[in-house]
Design an enzyme around this catalytic site. Sequence first.
Site, short mmCIF file in Angstrom:
data_model
loop_
_atom_site.label_atom_id
_atom_site.label_comp_id
_atom_site.label_asym_id
_atom_site.label_seq_id
_atom_site.Cartn_x
_atom_site.Cartn_y
_atom_site.Cartn_z
N TYR A 24 0.87 -1.19 0.00
CA TYR A 24 0.00 0.00 0.00
C TYR A 24 0.90 1.23 0.00
O TYR A 24 1.85 1.31 0.77
CB TYR A 24 -0.89 0.02 1.24
CG TYR A 24 -1.74 1.27 1.33
CD1 TYR A 24 -3.02 1.29 0.78
CD2 TYR A 24 -1.26 2.43 1.93
CE1 TYR A 24 -3.80 2.43 0.83
CE2 TYR A 24 -2.03 3.59 1.98
CZ TYR A 24 -3.30 3.58 1.43
OH TYR A 24 -4.06 4.71 1.48
N GLU A 57 -3.37 7.59 -4.23
CA GLU A 57 -3.19 6.28 -3.58
C GLU A 57 -2.92 5.20 -4.62
O GLU A 57 -3.59 5.13 -5.64
CB GLU A 57 -4.48 5.96 -2.81
CG GLU A 57 -4.46 4.63 -2.07
CD GLU A 57 -5.82 4.31 -1.46
OE1 GLU A 57 -6.00 4.57 -0.26
OE2 GLU A 57 -6.71 3.81 -2.19
#
Lengths: 287, 287, 377, 377
Positions: free
Chosen positions: C101, C189
Site C-alpha cells: 500500500y 493512492e
Amino acid sequence: MSILINKKTRLLVQGITGNEGLFHTTHMVSYGTNVVAGVTPGKGGEWVLDGKIPVFDSVKLAADATGANCTVIFVPARFAPDAMFEAADAGIPLIVCITEGVPVQDMMRVRNYLDQKKVRLIGPNCPGMLTPNESKVGIIPGNIAIPGNVGVVSRSGTLTYEVLYALKQVGMGASTCVGIGGDPVNGTNFIDVLEMFEHDPQTEKVVLIGEIGGTDEDKAAEFISAKMTKPVVSFIAGSSAPPGKRMGHAGAIIEGGAGSAADKVKALEAAGVKVAKHPEEIPSLLN
Amino acid sequence: MSILINKKTRLLVQGITGNEGLFHTTHMVSYGTNVVAGVTPGKGGEWVLDGKIPVFDSVKLAADATGANCTVIFVPARFAPDAMFEAADAGIPLIVCITEGVPVQDMMRVRNYLDQKKVRLIGPNCPGMLTPNESKVGIIPGNIAIPGNVGVVSRSGTLTYEVLYALKQVGMGASTCVGIGGDPVNGTNFIDVLEMFEHDPQTEKVVLIGEIGGTDEDKAAEFISAKMTKPVVSFIAGSSAPPGKRMGHAGAIIEGGAGSAADKVKALEAAGVKVAKHPEEIPSLLN
Amino acid sequence: MKLHEYQSKTIFAKYGIPIPKGRVAATAEEAKHIAEELGGRVVIKSQVLVGGRGKAGGIRVAKTADEAEQLAQQILTMKIKDLPVRKVLVDEAAAIEHEIYFAITNDRAAKKPVMIASAAGGVDIEEVAATTPEKIIKVHIDPLLGLRDYQARDIAASIDMPRELWRDFGKIASGLWQAYLDTDATLAEINPLVITKDKRLMALDGKMMIDDNALFRHSKLADIRDIDEEVPAETEARRYGLSFIKLDGNIGCMVNGAGLAMTSMDIVKLFGGEPANFLDIGGGAGADKVAAAMRIIVSDPSVQAVLINIFGGITRGDEVARGILTAMDEVKPKVPMVVRLVGTNAEEGRKLLENAKMITAETLADAAQKAVAAAKG
Amino acid sequence: MKLHEYQSKTIFAKYGIPIPKGRVAATAEEAKHIAEELGGRVVIKSQVLVGGRGKAGGIRVAKTADEAEQLAQQILTMKIKDLPVRKVLVDEAAAIEHEIYFAITNDRAAKKPVMIASAAGGVDIEEVAATTPEKIIKVHIDPLLGLRDYQARDIAASIDMPRELWRDFGKIASGLWQAYLDTDATLAEINPLVITKDKRLMALDGKMMIDDNALFRHSKLADIRDIDEEVPAETEARRYGLSFIKLDGNIGCMVNGAGLAMTSMDIVKLFGGEPANFLDIGGGAGADKVAAAMRIIVSDPSVQAVLINIFGGITRGDEVARGILTAMDEVKPKVPMVVRLVGTNAEEGRKLLENAKMITAETLADAAQKAVAAAKG
C-alpha cells in the site's frame, strides 16, 4: 569542560563507506572518538572497520538504533544538502558537514530549514571540530593539538592546523577547536562559537581565525566588545588578496569594497582584540 | 479584558475595495472598530468610506503608515494565500482570513510558513471575531451579542450567531467570540483559544461549538481535562451526517470512521464538558 | 472530486509511475478488442466511484478475449452500491509476488502532507490501520521543502522492500508527490503497488481525490468529472453554487451556513424526523438562490415537508422573507413549508411569511417539531 | 563564472523578460549586416567580462549600418582593462525615458536571496549604495517559499514606478527569479531596466554570475564559459582541480588549503616580497597535482622563486616530500624552490628535500624570508 563535543559524543558518519568517509573514520576512531554508526543508503546491514561499526540505510534508522547525538557528513557536494536535511529530520542536534563545494542556493535552503528545526550545523566546507584527548569530529589531525585553555574558532582548515601546531610548540593547548568553514552561507558563525567559549569554564582565552569576505568578523568584533570578558586574539587571512577574486574558499572574496582584511582588522582592534601579523605570532599575543 | 481584539485593535482590511470587503468594512466601522487602513494593489492613494480610510498598495506600506496591528482578509480564494504571506512578512501579528475555499495544499504551506514567523492566523473560512462593544473583526453581526463573561469559540459561522443570539435572549453576554473556521487546515485551533480564555480574567465560562471531521475537539477535550479550571459547555454539529460526505465546510467530513459527532461528544463529556443536544439548550447548561 | 481508477492511472503514467497496459471500454465488444490487443490474460475492472468493487464481483480475470467479452458484459450490467457500472478497465494481468500500500494524502492534524505505506497492501487500509497499526508507516513531508529522496528510502526500508527496488521506488514516490502537487490532490493512492514475479514495481490500482476548492486552477481535471456517477440534484446544486447532499429522509432542509445546516438536520432527527438533504445556501440568500434551492429540494419525491432556517445577521429578516416569497411564487411547491427566521427585522419577516400562509417559527426546536409534524401530514 | 551581456540577455529572454532586438557579431561586417536587419539606430556594445565598458569607449551608438561597421571595427580592436574585445553585441537603440536598477543576488549575511532595486539605474550601483543608500531598496526572498507577487509590487511602489507598469514588472521579477533559480546564479542583474518613451519595460543590459560549485548540474552553462577571457593558466589549473589566481608579483606560491595559501601570500608581502599567484593544491598533495601546480607556476616568466608551504596533517611529511621530488624530476624548474614542511614526519621530509638541494624552512616566517631573498637572487 569543552564545547559542542566531548567524550559523551556518540558520532554517526554519513557517507562512511566512501573513500574520504572511511579514511577519516579510521582516524577518528583511533583518536578515541566514539563512532557509533555509519550511513550509506543501500548498504544497511554491512559493517566497517573490521566489524566494529554498523552501517545503516538512513540516518533515522541509525539514530534509532544507536542513539547517535552528532553526525559528520562526508558525502559528495551534490548529495550534501539532502544529507543535512536528513540529519535534521532525524533529530540529530549537531550536524558537521565537511563537504566542500555545496552550491550556495542549496545552502540557503538548508540553513533556513535547519533554523526552523533548532538544529546546529557546523560547516559545510570545514575541517570539523577537535576537543583534544576527548573527541575528534572531522579531519583535523589529532596529533597537532594538546588539551588546554584556548578556544579556537576558524573559517579556514590548514590555517587552523598552523595555529594549533604553533600553540602546541610552546606548550599551549586547546579547549575545543571549531572550524566553521569557508563558505558564504554556513551553519554556525563566529558569534555562536564565541558565546559558547565565553560560557565554557575550561576556555580562558580565544583565538579567532578570520579571512576576507563577508561581515562575520565585524559581527564578531561587535559581540566581543559587547559581551566577551575573555581575551581574544585574532588573525585575518587575505590582506594581500585583490578585490573581486574568490580566494579558494567560496566565501573568501572582497565584494563591492566590503570584506577586506584591513576593515576586519580595524573592527577587531577597536573591540580590543590583539590581531597577529602572521599566525606564528599568535602564541606570544596570548600571553 | 477580552482576548485577541479590543478597543486598541488597529485594523487593516485586505481587499477593502472589493464588494465583500467594502460592505463589511462599513459594518465594522459603524460597530466602532478602529479600521485604520485598507489594501488593494494598484489602488494605493485612494480613500474609501467618504475619505475616512486610506487605501494602500501593499500591507507593508499600510502598516508602516498606520501602525496596524491586525488585518482581516476579504480577497478571493486564489489570492488569499499570498494575502496571508504578505501580512506575515509585513509583521502583522494577528491575521484574520474570512475567505472561504482556499485550497488545502495552499493552507499547509501558509500554516507552515506562518508558524516560523510566530504570527497568529484566525481562519480561513471563518466569520472572524467579536469583542462586544469594543471591536468587530470580520462578519459576525454586531447586534446579536452583548458584553459578558462567556467566551465563545466555534468552527462554524451562522451556528455561532445562533449561540450568541441565544445567549443574548437570556441576557448573557460574551467576552470575545472567536470563529476559527471550518477548514481542515487552519491557523488557530480550539486549544489555542481555550488557553487564552483560561487566562482571560473577564471570561468565566466557555462555549465550544464543534462539528464533525478531524480531531480538534478531541484535543480540546484533553486540554480541558488537563488544564482548564473554567466550565466549558459544548455543542457538536453533524450527529446526523453520513460518513464520507463533506458537509459544506471543507473540514466537515467523517473519514475512515474518525471524526464522528458521537466520538467527539464522548471525549468532551469524559472531560467534564456539558454537551448540549441542540444549540438553544446552551444558555441553560451555562447556569 | 473523485477520479476513476483509469483516470488516476493515466495521471500516474504521466508522472513516470509504471502501470499495466490497458484501456477503458464502455461495451463488451470494446473490451474484447482490448483483450485481443493485450493478447493474454486480462483483468476486467468496473469503473465506479465507490470502494468494495472486488467483493461485489466487479473485478474479474479473463483467460481469453472471448471470456473478457462475457465478463465485461456481466459487469457492465451490474450495479455496485447503487451505482450502475458504465465503463470497465481492461488491463493485462500481472504476475504478482507481493502487494504494497502506498499513498500521499493530507494530514490535517499535522498540517502537512503525509506518505503512508504498508507491506500489507491490496486490502482495505483502514482495516489494517484498525487491526495492526504497527504495519502502517507514515512519513510527513514538509510542504515548503517537498519530498526528499531519503524519505522514500526510509519508507522502503521500513516496509522491507528488497534493496534492488529502492531506486525505482524512489522514482515512484517522487512521481506520486509531483502528481499530488500538480493536481491539488487530497489523496493519491496506489493500492496495490505490486512487486511482480519478475521483480518490477507496478501500480495495479489507483485512486485520486482532487480538492474541489482548487479546481479553479485545474480546468482540465474539472472537465473529466464523471457527473453520471453523481445524484443529478447534486450536479444541479453545484451549478448554482449551492452545497447540497442528498439523504434518505422526508424533510427537506434549506439553511444558510454549513454548521447551521448540519445542526438543522440534527435537530430534525432529534425530534423524530429524517432529513432529506443537507443544503447550505450560503450568505445573502437572494431570491434566485432560494428559488434554485427550493426547486432542487422539492424535486425529490420523498420530500413531504420543507424546513427553511435562516439566521438573518447582516442581511435583514424582511429582505430574506421577500426573497423566499418571490421564490415561492416561482417554484410553487406543493408540500408544507416551515420557516424559521431570526435576527434583524425577523419579526417583520415572519409577518410577511405568515400572511402568505407559511408556517413560521421562532426557535430552532419549534421549527423542527413543526416540520416533523407537517411531514406526517 | 561570469556570463557575457549577450549570454545573460538570451537567458532573460527565455524567461519572458523583454530585451532589445539584436545579435552578437565577431566582425565589423557581421555587425553591419545586423544593423541593416535592425534597420535603424543601433548600439554597438563590446562583450568583455569587466565593468566600465562605457567609460572605456566600448559602447557606441551608430545611426546607420555603415557607421555601425566603422564603430564595430574600432571596438573590436580595443582592449578594455587588458582584455581584448572579441565580440560586439549589436542591439536596436531604445528611446529611453527612465533607467532603473534591478537585480537578484545572494545576501550572505541574511542567508537569503535578495531583490535589489533603485530608481537611480544605469550607473554603478555600488556608487549609489555608497553615496545615497536610501535610493536602494532591498527585499529578501525566503528560499523555501520563493518570490511572491506582493514583493515585486512592494519594490515597484518603493521606486515610484508608474502603476500601469506594475503588472509587467511583476512578470520581469518572477522571470528573473526563475532564471536565478534555474541557473544557480549568484547574481542576475538588469542595469538598466528602462522605461521606454512608449512606456514599456525593457532589459537594456544584463549580467549574470553563476555559482561555480553548481556547474555540475548546468553542463550547458559550463560549456558557454568564455575561456578566451581568462588567464590561460587559470583555465589550465581548473582542469587539474587546482584553485589558482594569477597576481602581479614574482614569488610563486604553492600551498595546501585556501586560508593557508592566502596567509602565505600575506606573509611574503609582510617580508617585502610580492606573491605571483594564489594556489591551493587542496588535500593529499599527490605528485600529479604538485607537478601540475609547479608547471603552472613556473610557466609565468615573472616568477623568480617559489614558496611551497605544506602543512602535513594526516598525510605524512615524508610522503609529501617524495611527491614534491617526483614533481621536481618531471618539471625541472629553473628558479629556486623554498619548501616549508610541517606536521607528522616533517623532519624526515625536510631531510629528503635538503638532500635534493632544495631550500627548506621550519616556520612560515623563515620560509617567506628565504623566498624573498631567493627571488632577489
